[in-house]
Design an enzyme around this catalytic site. Sequence first.
Site, mmCIF file in Angstrom:
data_model
loop_
_atom_site.group_PDB
_atom_site.id
_atom_site.type_symbol
_atom_site.label_atom_id
_atom_site.label_comp_id
_atom_site.label_asym_id
_atom_site.label_seq_id
_atom_site.Cartn_x
_atom_site.Cartn_y
_atom_site.Cartn_z
ATOM 1 N N CYS A 65 0.823 -1.210 0.000
ATOM 2 C CA CYS A 65 0.000 0.000 0.000
ATOM 3 C C CYS A 65 0.863 1.270 0.000
ATOM 4 O O CYS A 65 1.707 1.438 0.878
ATOM 5 C CB CYS A 65 -0.917 -0.017 1.232
ATOM 6 N N ASN A 106 2.671 -8.760 -11.093
ATOM 7 C CA ASN A 106 1.517 -7.856 -11.040
ATOM 8 C C ASN A 106 1.901 -6.479 -11.586
ATOM 9 O O ASN A 106 2.979 -5.978 -11.304
ATOM 10 C CB ASN A 106 1.043 -7.747 -9.576
HETATM 11 C C1 LIG Z 1 -8.889 0.797 -6.205
HETATM 12 C C2 LIG Z 1 -7.684 -0.005 -5.816
HETATM 13 C C3 LIG Z 1 -7.610 -0.559 -4.552
HETATM 14 C C4 LIG Z 1 -6.514 -1.329 -4.176
HETATM 15 N N1 LIG Z 1 -6.491 -1.927 -2.957
HETATM 16 C C5 LIG Z 1 -5.490 -2.784 -2.649
HETATM 17 C C6 LIG Z 1 -5.523 -3.539 -1.455
HETATM 18 O O1 LIG Z 1 -6.455 -3.436 -0.653
HETATM 19 N N2 LIG Z 1 -4.481 -4.385 -1.212
HETATM 20 C C7 LIG Z 1 -3.418 -4.521 -2.076
HETATM 21 O O2 LIG Z 1 -2.504 -5.291 -1.807
HETATM 22 N N3 LIG Z 1 -3.379 -3.817 -3.213
HETATM 23 C C8 LIG Z 1 -4.386 -2.991 -3.528
HETATM 24 N N4 LIG Z 1 -4.384 -2.347 -4.731
HETATM 25 C C9 LIG Z 1 -3.284 -2.612 -5.676
HETATM 26 C C10 LIG Z 1 -3.657 -3.756 -6.618
HETATM 27 O O3 LIG Z 1 -3.848 -4.956 -5.901
HETATM 28 C C11 LIG Z 1 -2.559 -3.970 -7.683
HETATM 29 O O4 LIG Z 1 -1.377 -4.303 -7.028
HETATM 30 C C12 LIG Z 1 -2.331 -2.744 -8.532
HETATM 31 O O5 LIG Z 1 -3.559 -2.182 -8.960
HETATM 32 C C13 LIG Z 1 -1.454 -3.066 -9.755
HETATM 33 O O6 LIG Z 1 -2.056 -4.046 -10.534
HETATM 34 P P1 LIG Z 1 -2.864 -3.678 -11.886
HETATM 35 O O7 LIG Z 1 -1.912 -2.926 -12.781
HETATM 36 O O8 LIG Z 1 -3.275 -5.012 -12.451
HETATM 37 O O9 LIG Z 1 -4.000 -2.819 -11.473
HETATM 38 C C14 LIG Z 1 -5.454 -1.534 -5.101
HETATM 39 C C15 LIG Z 1 -5.535 -0.968 -6.369
HETATM 40 C C16 LIG Z 1 -6.619 -0.226 -6.740
HETATM 41 C C17 LIG Z 1 -6.679 0.338 -8.132
#
Ligand SMILES: Cc1cc2nc3c(=O)[nH]c(=O)nc-3n(C[C@H](O)[C@H](O)[C@H](O)COP(=O)(O)O)c2cc1C
Length: 386
Positions: free
Chosen positions: A113, A215
Amino acid sequence: MSLPTTISHAPALTIGSLSLDVPVVLAPMAGITNTAFRRLCREFGVGLYVSEMITSRALVERNKETMRLIQHHESETTRSIQLYGVDPKTVSEAVTILVAEDRADHIDLNFGCPVPKVTRKGGGSALPWKQDLFRDIVEGAVKAAGDIPLTVKMRKGIDADHLTYLEAGKAAEGAGVSSIALHARTASEFYSGQADWSAIATLKETVTGVPILGNGDIWSGEDALRMMSETGCDGVVVGRGCLGRPWLFGDLAAAFTGSETRFRPTLGQVATTFRRHAELLAEFFESEERGCRDIRKHVAWYFKGYPVGGDLRARLATVESLEQLDELLATLDWTLPYPGADAEGQRGRAGSPKRTVLPDGWLDSRTLGAAGRGTLTETEADTSGG
Ligand SMILES: Cc1cc2nc3c(=O)[nH]c(=O)nc-3n(C[C@H](O)[C@H](O)[C@H](O)COP(=O)(O)O)c2cc1C
């Protein structure tokens, strides 16, 4: 819309005692990956669908909202919960509750986070910098989890000069985690630019004893295949790409089984899925009004690229009841075809890099020591996001 039939040909992913037919994990997303959204994604695809982040302290204190958030629907046969915490004892207590009360089949810990109110207190992506604290949290959680697979999710580090992922990966492996997911950005990058997939490859080369999940910036089945082949990772974690597109999990299953079939929903199919999402949210919140309020944030994602006028979008974004939602959706031309590239690509959070806010003197030393820990426990109470 249906799934490919040859899932057995996909590369399998084993996370501890869990065996996944396709190497796909829904990224935990606060405010998004509640049971309603997870159920919807599951209806289209195959994978491990992780809950939104749950604060360990709130779980230990049995906060009413938190106890509701950790619930799964009976169709969710693999119950996956992500925990956030900064205190080894509290995290281990939270894991113990989940295990003793048989509330989870998989537990993930959030060390990614980047939100200032979290990093300011040394939590989230700031935490692995303190090697002793990180190790104690992960070791305690693995021990408390027993046979339930315990995994970690992290970023590359705080910023380019303060990378933590390689030694945190080694430490997590040593502590006995069942897999490690890397969002290939630093905290300071937030969601800007492009995820650095080469870091996933480096982690995979460095940590060889547990599955490595990549990721960052997977928007399609093709992206997932490319990440696997470019980095050698064992599976992918998909977040923003499925916002307003729960069928992406069907595309991912197809891609991994070598099928060229992709979901190309007509506007009518999008409307039907959007309506189902709203209905599931109403069920989850046990309130039609709250469900309708929550579906509003999904409007722009579902209808991205489709010719839906600004006025109608605005009315959908203030919808108050399922009946009103039905009336609005009925005004669309449901026969309109998939718009192609306009409906694809980046969605959700983006933004620009920001200096990561840290506790005073945080970067001066790689250990926190016992004295520093008491100051961190306050941070857990209200946190949202990753
Ligand atoms: C709206 C939102 C909320 C998120 N909440 C969390 C969370 O609660 N825990 C976490 O580990 N990552 C959280 N993330 C990060 C995502 O799990 C992920 O690592 C990040 O979006 C990158 O992946 P992506 O490019 O596929 O979106 C959040 C991302 C977004 C966009």
